[in-house]
Design a protein around this motif. Sequence first.
Motif, mmCIF file in Angstrom:
data_model
loop_
_atom_site.group_PDB
_atom_site.id
_atom_site.type_symbol
_atom_site.label_atom_id
_atom_site.label_comp_id
_atom_site.label_asym_id
_atom_site.label_seq_id
_atom_site.Cartn_x
_atom_site.Cartn_y
_atom_site.Cartn_z
ATOM 1 N N ASN A 40 17.430 24.094 7.418
ATOM 2 C CA ASN A 40 17.806 25.678 7.157
ATOM 3 C C ASN A 40 16.536 26.179 6.831
ATOM 4 O OD1 ASN A 40 19.532 27.878 6.350
ATOM 5 N ND2 ASN A 40 19.948 26.722 4.321
ATOM 6 N N ILE A 43 13.822 27.204 9.243
ATOM 7 C CA ILE A 43 14.598 28.668 9.963
ATOM 8 C C ILE A 43 13.981 30.039 9.025
ATOM 9 C CG2 ILE A 43 16.503 29.934 10.790
ATOM 10 C CD1 ILE A 43 18.192 27.001 12.231
ATOM 11 N N ALA A 46 10.497 30.766 9.784
ATOM 12 C CA ALA A 46 10.482 30.974 11.117
ATOM 13 C C ALA A 46 9.617 32.223 11.083
ATOM 14 C CB ALA A 46 10.922 30.897 12.040
ATOM 15 N N LEU A 69 12.085 24.442 17.106
ATOM 16 C CA LEU A 69 12.675 24.022 16.009
ATOM 17 C C LEU A 69 13.592 22.974 17.114
ATOM 18 C CD1 LEU A 69 13.223 27.365 13.997
ATOM 19 C CD2 LEU A 69 12.672 25.270 12.973
ATOM 20 N N LEU A 118 20.106 22.851 17.426
ATOM 21 C CA LEU A 118 20.093 23.975 17.587
ATOM 22 C C LEU A 118 20.705 24.932 18.546
ATOM 23 C CD1 LEU A 118 18.708 25.542 15.182
ATOM 24 C CD2 LEU A 118 16.608 26.098 16.513
ATOM 25 N N SER A 121 18.947 28.639 20.553
ATOM 26 C CA SER A 121 17.504 28.917 19.907
ATOM 27 C C SER A 121 16.432 29.604 20.295
ATOM 28 C CB SER A 121 16.582 27.216 20.374
ATOM 29 O OG SER A 121 16.857 27.122 21.174
ATOM 30 N N ILE A 124 16.092 32.532 17.668
ATOM 31 C CA ILE A 124 14.979 32.889 16.688
ATOM 32 C C ILE A 124 14.496 33.486 16.351
ATOM 33 C CG2 ILE A 124 13.509 31.209 15.409
ATOM 34 C CD1 ILE A 124 15.448 28.865 16.401
ATOM 35 N N TYR A 167 23.569 29.102 10.151
ATOM 36 C CA TYR A 167 22.241 29.749 9.650
ATOM 37 C C TYR A 167 22.466 31.148 9.996
ATOM 38 C CZ TYR A 167 21.429 24.961 10.537
ATOM 39 O OH TYR A 167 21.660 24.106 11.201
#
Length: 334
Positions: A40, A43, A46, A69, A118, A121, A124, A167
């Motif tokens: 978390n 992320i 990121a 990630l 993940l 992904s 992200i 998340y």
Amino acid sequence: MSRITTLGEFIIKTQSQVSYSTGELSKLISSLRLAAKIVNAEINKAGLVDDILGKAGDTNIQGEDQQKLDVYANRKFIDSVEAREITCGIASEEEDSFIAFDSPQCRNGKYVILIDPLDGSSNIDVNVSVGTIFSIYKRVSPVGEKAIIEDFLQPGNQQVAAGYFIYGSSTMMVYTTGNGVNGFTFDPTIGSFFLSHPDMRIPEEGSIYSVNEGNYPFFSQGVRDYLKNIKQNIPLEGKPYTGRYIGSMVSDLHRNMLKGGLYMYPGTTSKPNGKLRLCYECNPMAYIMEQAGGVATDGNQRILDIVPTELHQRAPLFLGPKKMVAEIESYLTR
Ligand code: AHG
Ligand code: MN
Ligand code: MN
């Protein structure tokens, strides 16, 4: 539990509901919680840190690009459960095969874990919610020995726990050990998860449908007829269904669990089993959905009754409130 309850307290308090529990399952869930906190934090950074965005330059066993990630989260979850020596093995969407931990302590572990470290992904880089999905089984091989493939290829109805982390605008953990579904929200100022969504139930009257409708031309006639019909013959007394699709399964399902809706990833002409992985995605989500009062099917049978033959196998998925799933099923069998 009227006062504020942390996830740690909840795990201990409800441990006795799992009849065979010796605390090992609780420790395993706690180790996932720790890894999720680390993931978390990463992320959330990121957007700031250049070297964790984008593709890692490799593909996983299923030929998909691994995002950086993905690799990071995979490592953190594996390291976290291995370091605590509380499971004999783990299978991850990002690994070619399962990993059997070799230390004597690990070999004594009663459980195996399967994980999508993940999920979603590809979202992200565009600041959209992603998640982690996990599933826990009692091993079938003898305690004390190394884990074997059969420990991981069990039908979903043998799960002892399953859950996801999301998340999102806040970070949550939602999980079940077979006694309903409970959700916990992470308070980053304190660093703890708190019980925020006790006994989650999917609303019986759903009005959302979630599907990648770009695949429409490649769906079966039944799925196409269903999609056509819910738009042409307005189902809810003049009010149409709402279409919602994020492309992160965890986020799409979490919303549908709270608001009521059907999620589907049907097969297509080139991919008759769809895209979602039975062991890492469909089974844990099906278990959670059933525990929340909904159902999950591949169109022919209950997801949880499918006996997997390969770790990375895929399955078509339709899950949500009973009525909505029954409605689409009636099209699939025509
Ligand atoms: P993952 O990021 O773990 O590979 O999973 C992606 C999955 C799932 O999260 C999502 O529902 C689905 O892929 C989206 O697929 P489409 O882009 O084909 O709609
Ligand atoms: Mn996924
Ligand atoms: Mn994934």
